[in-house]
Enzyme design. Structure first.
Site, PDB file in Angstrom:
ATOM      1  N   CYS A 175      -5.835  30.206  -9.857  1.00 50.94           N
ATOM      2  CA  CYS A 175      -6.593  29.289 -10.714  1.00 50.94           C
ATOM      3  C   CYS A 175      -6.588  29.833 -12.196  1.00 50.94           C
ATOM      4  O   CYS A 175      -6.722  30.907 -12.396  1.00 50.94           O
ATOM      5  CB  CYS A 175      -8.244  29.423 -10.091  1.00 50.94           C
ATOM      6  SG  CYS A 175      -9.341  28.471 -11.381  1.00 50.94           S
TER       7      CYS A 175
ATOM      8  N   CYS B 204     -10.851  20.416 -11.233  1.00 48.52           N
ATOM      9  CA  CYS B 204     -11.349  20.067  -9.666  1.00 48.52           C
ATOM     10  C   CYS B 204     -12.797  19.710  -9.776  1.00 48.52           C
ATOM     11  O   CYS B 204     -13.303  18.863  -9.278  1.00 48.52           O
ATOM     12  CB  CYS B 204     -10.888  21.283  -9.132  1.00 48.52           C
ATOM     13  SG  CYS B 204     -11.551  22.896  -9.477  1.00 48.52           S
TER      14      CYS B 204
ATOM     15  N   THR C 250     -11.811  22.380 -32.919  1.00 50.15           N
ATOM     16  CA  THR C 250     -12.288  23.678 -33.428  1.00 50.15           C
ATOM     17  C   THR C 250     -13.180  23.726 -34.673  1.00 50.15           C
ATOM     18  O   THR C 250     -14.231  24.510 -34.685  1.00 50.15           O
ATOM     19  CB  THR C 250     -10.739  24.577 -34.005  1.00 50.15           C
ATOM     20  OG1 THR C 250      -9.762  24.421 -32.617  1.00 50.15           O
ATOM     21  CG2 THR C 250     -11.224  25.928 -34.100  1.00 50.15           C
TER      22      THR C 250
ATOM     23  N   CYS D  96      -4.645  19.485  -9.688  1.00 49.61           N
ATOM     24  CA  CYS D  96      -4.739  20.669  -9.962  1.00 49.61           C
ATOM     25  C   CYS D  96      -3.229  20.987 -10.493  1.00 49.61           C
ATOM     26  O   CYS D  96      -2.172  20.933  -9.815  1.00 49.61           O
ATOM     27  CB  CYS D  96      -4.985  21.530  -8.836  1.00 49.61           C
ATOM     28  SG  CYS D  96      -5.122  23.504  -9.164  1.00 49.61           S
TER      29      CYS D  96
ATOM     30  N   CYS E 262      -9.056  25.595 -15.319  1.00 53.92           N
ATOM     31  CA  CYS E 262      -8.792  24.600 -16.383  1.00 53.92           C
ATOM     32  C   CYS E 262     -10.286  23.521 -15.995  1.00 53.92           C
ATOM     33  O   CYS E 262     -10.463  22.609 -16.939  1.00 53.92           O
ATOM     34  CB  CYS E 262      -7.626  23.679 -16.143  1.00 53.92           C
ATOM     35  SG  CYS E 262      -7.586  22.947 -14.318  1.00 53.92           S
TER      36      CYS E 262
ATOM     37  N   ARG F  17      -5.861  23.207 -19.450  1.00 54.47           N
ATOM     38  CA  ARG F  17      -7.264  23.588 -19.774  1.00 54.47           C
ATOM     39  C   ARG F  17      -7.796  21.813 -19.940  1.00 54.47           C
ATOM     40  O   ARG F  17      -7.263  20.960 -20.576  1.00 54.47           O
ATOM     41  CB  ARG F  17      -7.673  24.228 -20.973  1.00 54.47           C
ATOM     42  CG  ARG F  17      -9.270  24.339 -21.258  1.00 54.47           C
ATOM     43  CD  ARG F  17      -9.829  25.259 -20.292  1.00 54.47           C
ATOM     44  NE  ARG F  17     -11.015  25.843 -20.671  1.00 54.47           N
ATOM     45  CZ  ARG F  17     -12.377  25.427 -20.127  1.00 54.47           C
ATOM     46  NH1 ARG F  17     -12.032  24.247 -19.331  1.00 54.47           N
ATOM     47  NH2 ARG F  17     -13.574  25.808 -20.556  1.00 54.47           N
TER      48      ARG F  17
ATOM     49  N   SER G 209      -5.556  25.692 -26.595  1.00 54.41           N
ATOM     50  CA  SER G 209      -5.782  24.578 -27.214  1.00 54.41           C
ATOM     51  C   SER G 209      -4.426  24.014 -27.823  1.00 54.41           C
ATOM     52  O   SER G 209      -3.420  25.028 -28.011  1.00 54.41           O
ATOM     53  CB  SER G 209      -6.792  24.734 -28.372  1.00 54.41           C
ATOM     54  OG  SER G 209      -6.823  23.456 -29.060  1.00 54.41           O
TER      55      SER G 209
END
Length: 567
Positions: A536, A542, A354, A512, A539, A318, A54
């Site tokens: 990978c 896709c 958060t 991606c 995130c 992410r 984050s």
């Protein structure tokens, strides 16, 4: 080998802010009441915080309620925001600083009544996990929840963790170990954005009926060590300085002007800054690459002045859930609750999630504890729909905050940065708009054919400020066990080449941020769609952006994925 089963009062999926706050508040109440409560948290990362990514500027409102003495207990919130700077970038060289009085109040991070902190949410989660364990919670990292266990009446009865030691064909290797079934009176799903079990629950129980389509952004972030301040050099490191901005490169001719989003650059302690770009996933040009937009962005003088001479030390990506109040699904179902970013509680008007995720978990804990403590035996057995949560959530400050910001995202999506920004300024600073703006067109459905869009040419990375995907993925410390089942499932394996390639030039190659998807061609000109699942970074882009909705992300073998330090 048979699967073993364990029973708990509450099982929590995901050791993020929402899940850990639920666990801590449950045990606080149990300890105060002198009652026994068994609470388990399962986390797919190799350790708590390994998969947490984050910005982040953290508003400690929920933390103040959960642990009023968090400073004394050493919570890793050390850098208070001291200054906000908001920019509108016009081109690759020019940008205008927007006066603070013209910025929506929600984006102010310091001043009267505000004490926000620049911090690593991953480190905060590590600290919360320590508090949870001290309170009596069992935390199991490296154990991804692979499927939901349903009871005879259709209620959620728990989860199953994934089997270990299966090869690419699903056959058992010598290292095979079956997963475990974790049964619970109540199960909490707090997997973060686009949780694969949360996605299943939303569809099964129609939790999003009557809601706006959910919307997402892809956040790409880097952590940099930057030079120590010198007398003959401008202050490159200013702990507490927060930069946000929009405009170039996403809304520019170079990028076909087809995308929106914004950047951030935060000055942490220890001569570090974090820099990133959020690309709204409603963009329509299939040529667009969020990764390359971010690499281009860092060359702008507004950001480059801090990064030049520095060293990139970590990389990650992410997706974020940003539909807000209008897209917030029903969060209750028989035997379970859907919390935090799994539901979409992030307040995009503040660019913060958060504190809202934590509060959703605290409300859940209080609702569950009341249900388990009820004298009514049927209620205390669990498995019921905790309808009281809906009312408790509605009576909380988090509901009020999300409702107050309900128009922020839709205004920007429908009317653009300038007009939408003006509407948001009026809505947040002057008078609340007496109507609700809706944006009900799914992100994946907005992709246009390549024939309708201008190609985008990206500059070659210089290895100083901009970099390629392989070196970036290396810095994410991503690892997946070799010869395991692919966790990126294609509903129809022919669609990438037969449908997505001719119409969209297979956009997975570009959306991606980790180089997972490639279209290869052999000497005979035959094309092959290749999935490099070992790259990978989890995130979920896709799963969200594929125009055919043909890709489903599921959990890989335990502990696989990135290992983010201080992110």
């Amino acid at each position: 080998m048979q699967r073993e089963a364990m029973e708990f009062d509450v099982v929590i999926v995901g050791a993020g802010p929402a899940g850990l706050s639920t666990a801590c508040r449950l045990m606080q109440q149990a300890n105060e009441a002198g009652t026994e409560l068994t609470v388990c948290v399962v986390e797919k990362g190799s350790e708590v915080g390994a998969h947490i990514l984050s910005g982040a500027v953290i508003e400690p409102r929920a933390l103040n309620e959960l642990f009023p003495d968090w400073k004394e207990q050493g919570a890793p919130l050390n850098t208070e925001v001291t200054e906000d700077q908001i920019f509108l970038l016009k081109n690759d060289q020019k940008g205008s600083k927007i006066p603070n009085f013209l910025v929506p109040k929600t984006m102010h991070n310091h001043g009267a009544g505000y004490k926000n902190y620049i911090a690593s949410v991953g480190n905060l989660c590590r600290w919360l996990a320590d508090q949870a364990e001290q309170l009596g919670v069992e935390v199991f990292a490296g154990f991804p929840a692979s499927h939901i266990i349903y009871g005879d009446e259709g209620q959620v009865a728990g989860i199953g963790t994934g089997d270990m030691g299966l090869d690419e064909q699903g056959n058992q290797k010598d290292s095979y170990m079956p997963g475990m079934d974790l049964l619970a009176k109540y199960t909490i799903f707090s997997e973060g954005c686009r949780g694969h079990l949360g996605k299943e629950l939303i569809a099964r129980y129609q939790l999003d009926a009557g809601k706006d389509a959910q919307h997402y952004g892809l956040g790409i972030k880097e952590l940099w060590d930057i030079p120590v301040r010198e007398e003959d050099d401008p202050a490159k490191h200013q702990p507490g300085l927060v930069l946000h901005g929009a405009g170039w490169p996403l809304a520019s001719k170079e990028s076909d002007g087809s995308a929106s989003g914004g950047f951030f650059l935060y000055h942490l302690e220890d001569n570090q800054v974090v820099v990133g770009l959020i690309t709204d996933l409603n963009y329509d040009n299939p040529h667009l690459s969020p990764f390359d937009e971010f690499q281009r962005l860092k060359h702008h003088p507004v950001l480059a002045q801090y990064l030049k001479g520095g060293k990139r030390v970590s990389y990650g990506a992410r997706a974020i859930t940003k539909g807000g109040f209008n897209a917030l699904p029903k969060m209750t179902m028989p035997g379970a609750l859907l919390l935090g970013c799994d539901a979409g509680t992030l307040n995009f008007a503040k660019i913060k999630g958060t504190h809202t995720a934590m509060k959703s978990g605290m409300i859940a804990a209080e609702t569950i504890f009341a249900a388990l403590s009820a004298s009514d035996q049927e209620s205390s057995e669990g498995g019921k729909d905790l309808t009281a949560y809906t009312e408790n959530f509605k009576n909380s400050w988090v509901y009020e905050e999300l409702y107050r910001s309900r128009n922020f995202g839709p205004a920007l999506h429908k009317y653009g940065t300038m007009v939408g920004g003006a509407l948001n300024f009026i809505d947040q600073n002057i008078v609340s708009l007496p109507f609700t703006i809706h944006d009900n067109y799914p992100d994946y459905a907005q992709m246009k054919a390549v024939s309708e869009c201008a190609p985008i040419s990206y500059p070659k990375p210089d290895g100083v400020l901009s970099f390629d995907k392989p070196s970036s993925v290396f810095l994410s410390n991503t690892n997946h066990e070799e010869n395991q089942l692919c966790h990126l499932k294609l509903t129809n394996s022919s669609i990438p080449l037969a449908q997505n390639l001719p119409k969209f030039n297979e956009p997975a190659q570009r959306y991606c941020p980790a180089g997972v998807y490639e279209v290869l061609e052999d000497e005979q000109g035959e094309k092959q769609f290749q999935i490099n699942s070992q790259n990978c970074v989890h995130c979920k882009t896709c799963d969200i952006k594929d125009p055919a909705q043909n890709i489903t992300w599921v959990t890989p073998e335990g502990g696989g994925g990135p290992n983010y330090p201080n992110m």
